[in-house]
Design an enzyme around this catalytic site. Sequence first.
Site, PDB file in Angstrom:
ATOM      1  N   TYR A 169      -7.163  -0.172  -6.771  1.00  0.00           N
ATOM      2  CA  TYR A 169      -6.483  -1.428  -6.399  1.00  0.00           C
ATOM      3  C   TYR A 169      -5.752  -1.298  -5.069  1.00  0.00           C
ATOM      4  O   TYR A 169      -5.652  -0.222  -4.521  1.00  0.00           O
ATOM      5  CB  TYR A 169      -5.617  -1.979  -7.526  1.00  0.00           C
ATOM      6  CG  TYR A 169      -4.497  -1.170  -8.127  1.00  0.00           C
ATOM      7  CD1 TYR A 169      -3.817  -0.171  -7.452  1.00  0.00           C
ATOM      8  CD2 TYR A 169      -4.083  -1.455  -9.434  1.00  0.00           C
ATOM      9  CE1 TYR A 169      -2.776   0.507  -8.046  1.00  0.00           C
ATOM     10  CE2 TYR A 169      -3.039  -0.774 -10.031  1.00  0.00           C
ATOM     11  CZ  TYR A 169      -2.387   0.197  -9.326  1.00  0.00           C
ATOM     12  OH  TYR A 169      -1.359   0.860  -9.907  1.00  0.00           O
ATOM     13  N   GLU A 170      -5.302  -2.416  -4.552  1.00  0.00           N
ATOM     14  CA  GLU A 170      -4.747  -2.446  -3.186  1.00  0.00           C
ATOM     15  C   GLU A 170      -5.759  -1.939  -2.158  1.00  0.00           C
ATOM     16  O   GLU A 170      -5.373  -1.397  -1.130  1.00  0.00           O
ATOM     17  CB  GLU A 170      -3.443  -1.631  -3.111  1.00  0.00           C
ATOM     18  CG  GLU A 170      -2.282  -2.255  -3.845  1.00  0.00           C
ATOM     19  CD  GLU A 170      -1.728  -3.482  -3.129  1.00  0.00           C
ATOM     20  OE1 GLU A 170      -1.849  -3.572  -1.899  1.00  0.00           O
ATOM     21  OE2 GLU A 170      -1.195  -4.368  -3.821  1.00  0.00           O
ATOM     22  N   GLY A 171      -7.027  -2.126  -2.433  1.00  0.00           N
ATOM     23  CA  GLY A 171      -8.079  -1.637  -1.532  1.00  0.00           C
ATOM     24  C   GLY A 171      -8.523  -0.251  -1.938  1.00  0.00           C
ATOM     25  O   GLY A 171      -7.716   0.683  -1.941  1.00  0.00           O
TER      26      GLY A 171
ATOM     27  N   ARG B 227       0.829  -1.208   0.000  1.00  0.00           N
ATOM     28  CA  ARG B 227       0.000   0.000   0.000  1.00  0.00           C
ATOM     29  C   ARG B 227       0.866   1.261   0.000  1.00  0.00           C
ATOM     30  O   ARG B 227       0.496   2.267  -0.602  1.00  0.00           O
ATOM     31  CB  ARG B 227      -0.981  -0.024   1.184  1.00  0.00           C
ATOM     32  CG  ARG B 227      -2.091  -1.030   0.930  1.00  0.00           C
ATOM     33  CD  ARG B 227      -3.188  -1.076   1.984  1.00  0.00           C
ATOM     34  NE  ARG B 227      -4.251  -1.966   1.508  1.00  0.00           N
ATOM     35  CZ  ARG B 227      -5.301  -2.365   2.223  1.00  0.00           C
ATOM     36  NH1 ARG B 227      -5.446  -1.944   3.476  1.00  0.00           N
ATOM     37  NH2 ARG B 227      -6.202  -3.177   1.707  1.00  0.00           N
TER      38      ARG B 227
ATOM     39  N   GLN C 280      -9.750   1.683   2.504  1.00  0.00           N
ATOM     40  CA  GLN C 280      -8.739   2.337   3.357  1.00  0.00           C
ATOM     41  C   GLN C 280      -9.423   3.087   4.498  1.00  0.00           C
ATOM     42  O   GLN C 280      -8.962   3.065   5.645  1.00  0.00           O
ATOM     43  CB  GLN C 280      -7.900   3.346   2.553  1.00  0.00           C
ATOM     44  CG  GLN C 280      -7.225   2.798   1.309  1.00  0.00           C
ATOM     45  CD  GLN C 280      -6.291   1.660   1.583  1.00  0.00           C
ATOM     46  OE1 GLN C 280      -5.585   1.670   2.594  1.00  0.00           O
ATOM     47  NE2 GLN C 280      -6.295   0.649   0.733  1.00  0.00           N
TER      48      GLN C 280
END
Lengths: 589, 589
Positions: free
Chosen positions: B433-435, B294, B440
């Site tokens: 992406y990556e949450g 992240r 978050q």
Amino acid sequence: MTTYAAPLKDVFFSLYDVNNYDEHYKGYELTKDLVTAIVEQAAKFSERELFPLNASGDAEGVRLVDGEVKVPGGFKQAFQRYIDGGWPTLSQPLEFGGQGLPHSVATIVTEFWQSANQAWSMYPFLGEGACETLLAYGGSKLKSTFLPNLVSGKWTGTMCLTEPQAGSDLGLLRTKAVPIGGDSDKYSITGSKIFISSGDHDISENIIHLVLARLPNSPAGSRGISLFIVPKFKVSEDGGIAERNSVVCGSIEHKMGLNGSATCQMNFDNAEGYLIGPVNKGLSCMFTFINKSRLGTAVQGQAQTEGAYQMSVNYAQDRLQGRCSGSGEVVDPIVNHPDVKRMLLTQRAFSEGGRTLTHYCAKLVDCGSSSDINVSNKSKTRLSLLIPIAKGCLTEWGFEAADLGIQIFGGHGYIRESGIEQRLRDVRVSRLYEGTTGIQAQDFIMRKVVADGGVALDEYINEVMSFLSANDGVDGFSECRDKLKACVSDWQNVSHDLIAIVDNANSIYEEVAFDYLMYSGYVVLAYQWAQICVASLYYLNHKDCRDREYYMDKLETKTFFFHRILPRSLANLACINAVIEGNAIVKRN
Amino acid sequence: MTTYAAPLKDVFFSLYDVNNYDEHYKGYELTKDLVTAIVEQAAKFSERELFPLNASGDAEGVRLVDGEVKVPGGFKQAFQRYIDGGWPTLSQPLEFGGQGLPHSVATIVTEFWQSANQAWSMYPFLGEGACETLLAYGGSKLKSTFLPNLVSGKWTGTMCLTEPQAGSDLGLLRTKAVPIGGDSDKYSITGSKIFISSGDHDISENIIHLVLARLPNSPAGSRGISLFIVPKFKVSEDGGIAERNSVVCGSIEHKMGLNGSATCQMNFDNAEGYLIGPVNKGLSCMFTFINKSRLGTAVQGQAQTEGAYQMSVNYAQDRLQGRCSGSGEVVDPIVNHPDVKRMLLTQRAFSEGGRTLTHYCAKLVDCGSSSDINVSNKSKTRLSLLIPIAKGCLTEWGFEAADLGIQIFGGHGYIRESGIEQRLRDVRVSRLYEGTTGIQAQDFIMRKVVADGGVALDEYINEVMSFLSANDGVDGFSECRDKLKACVSDWQNVSHDLIAIVDNANSIYEEVAFDYLMYSGYVVLAYQWAQICVASLYYLNHKDCRDREYYMDKLETKTFFFHRILPRSLANLACINAVIEGNAIVKRN
């Protein structure tokens, strides 16, 4: 498979319950039945003919083949059916084959074209400007030569303003016009124009360009520009197509979006043109209808907001992901997740509030042509005040709504197939053309607020206050009333602080312009939502209301707007005050 | 012609003047000269090898030819030079061919790769995750089989998580793993994964997939998922390439942006895979390095901000349009117009403040591996607190910065050739992406703030307060100090109001999560700018400062941040309070 359904119920709610169009159209002998029929037909046309070409038009784009622009598959056929349906003629004068309806009718249905297919809508959009200009400034010969085919939609139009070195600053333009021989009306036009929407295409048999150019010995800058009509094909004595004029499309732009709309570089090489309007007054002729064209762009922003909302809410109802508190399911549709709901309600607040604003502005356009000079002047002043807000803010919000749509779709939103990212790419241009948001912001603060010492603004604010007084006792209105009253009062105060600034150089105004525009936009939108609230309460407060859920939904969005969107105005206000405190010598009275 | 120049001076200012990397690297016996040399070489590589492929990679995109993905022209050659330069090995352990430098070194230079070419950077980016996972959970055979070639960059990696029905909610995934015969380490993997970055390509000779799948009889949901290594080509006993494994790219996605990066649907059809980490603990294995990955995505956001700023300021210095107050010129560069300056300063405030934050987080990653358990724990806690802010806010701001870039370019920004709209399309995915930002936001409020009762947050706030006390008397710091103190205090108060809420269902937390994340982001960024301010004043308050203009520029951006950006936090705070007031039963102590 994405869909679009023209939001008829919401449109009628805005027209009749919020904006009192019933009364307004009585003056035009326009019955509710007729308006309903037109709007319903437009809905069908947009859903069946335009929306199915939206994604394919984006994927295919326009092509330049042997110097001629080819539009995406289906665009030409849809345009023919648009002509067959009489859509271009709605608000055009009877004299030239129009239906003579008030301008607002065209604006109302434009929302559907723009939601369904913004790129396609660029082809008819520009023809209207050519009609307006000819009607206002054309001599009888120019009118009879060009208007009938422009009104019917058989011919389309363009506006040729921008040059590589002259965008927002048109005073820098270099295209030349030289009189041809003894004929005082004919000119030879030479120069290059860029970013010309619908500059060339194979949709219509002729394209009528409005071209800004400089006559010999004209003053430098914006006071030396005249306006010309330059047709793609010259017109024969009998009104038919004659030989090709020497105006050609040199190249087409590859853009972020709006791929189905041809954005052309147009080269004029001693092209034959005809002066329209007074010499050296080209800019003011071109900008006579700027409020109408900027309102059209505002509608694009609102329409894309609506389109993005519809796609998002449909997706959110289907997409199963995560568990919601207390649902007891293994997996819930994301529409039930509070953060997704936040984004959906933001889209709704912008779309529905934005629509009531565009409908209000459209009414002002109608009234601007009133034979009662008092009505006409008042309406024009009010429209001028609100247009930079409508154009600037609704396109900003349209972009935000499309962006939230991508976020609601998650990773799927980043994939072209989803269709939602196209809305973002398409609507992005609306913040740039017809004057960037920065240009709207400067226009608003300097020309619409400071220039008249806040008179027009105060009149508007008085109207809001009267509305609040008139509805003071409405059951369920108090929170909304108090919040609107507070923010309108802050708005008035800071506006007069700004007016009082000694800023001959305007640099402080330029510095705060964007924040002041957006701030004003949130306040104006708050007034729209207060009106929606009162209109909804009217039904809800009557025991026999048969559609409670519909009006309760409106109230939910209203509450969301006041709790979660209007607070943004605090940030804008703080920014404005920081600039005032940091820079200004304020003359307080 | 657009350019990119790695901002070396600003990077060193952030490292040494703001983040005290001098001291930090002493513990690693890493000299300033060596770091300088590495960073300067990385700058050259990004400018000369990666940036020239950015626009061409976007235009060309990836292609799927006979089931194999072909990357854009030049990408493979640039990757080979990346390997030749030893860049993949920077922070990898010496044991497997790495250079053994602290992780922060890799993070620092990543900014340059991402500014120069985000799409290309996806190919090496994913290999790092595979290395991390193998190092942490791989047995000696898996490590010796895969690590040397992953570390060198000869082989690349992927992370195969998402399935059509399982995105943010990985508990829903269906890919199956079945043990093969008697070999307890070998499994047969079957299922479809989507959105797999670098899933297939012709850049490296082998691709090592990390795959989440479900073993027979595993529990439903997220507690029944295990992690497997599945190579594209099986590896022979001697470590070379053996036969093709049955994992193929079924299709590639056509995306809004990041066109040079292959986003693949990967089909596993009884593919041979190897279990890594404990059975049913796949999610926690995959997420062990989530803070690092992240942080990498946060750097993308900051890097695109920097890239957008550079393009915008270059354009604004060249583009002549309009007259500025008092300039006396016929036409001025738009960089002098206050509204353009507002947009440029917004980009700068996000880029420079964002960089000091990523550098701070990178230091925390280093310290998280400290042998001193106290240091390591404190660093990990702090990093966990800040990562959702860094990832969420820096990618949101990166998008805003690119969008402002388009606005600065005006109509030209909408044209692909300008290059600025590519930055918007590319960086858009970093918010997904990556949450997603929503994920978050939930992670931040629920896991990082509410879960520990605000302990980690209070520790951070105490540090900010200590910083303020320590610099209380610094000449020129008072306005910044007062504003930071006020907003940190508000932040602490509202955070504890939120913690005190009785909300077992978490629905109020979900409702305020986004505003709370962004609010916290503005406060954290204010602390970054306060540190930049103090670091700049240190030089300016010494009479012999040879570079006054550089530090005065920093102060100008600092003032702009506090006057024109930080006020946004007022809006977020008002939204949070509206939700608290509207919903919550607050237990105040």
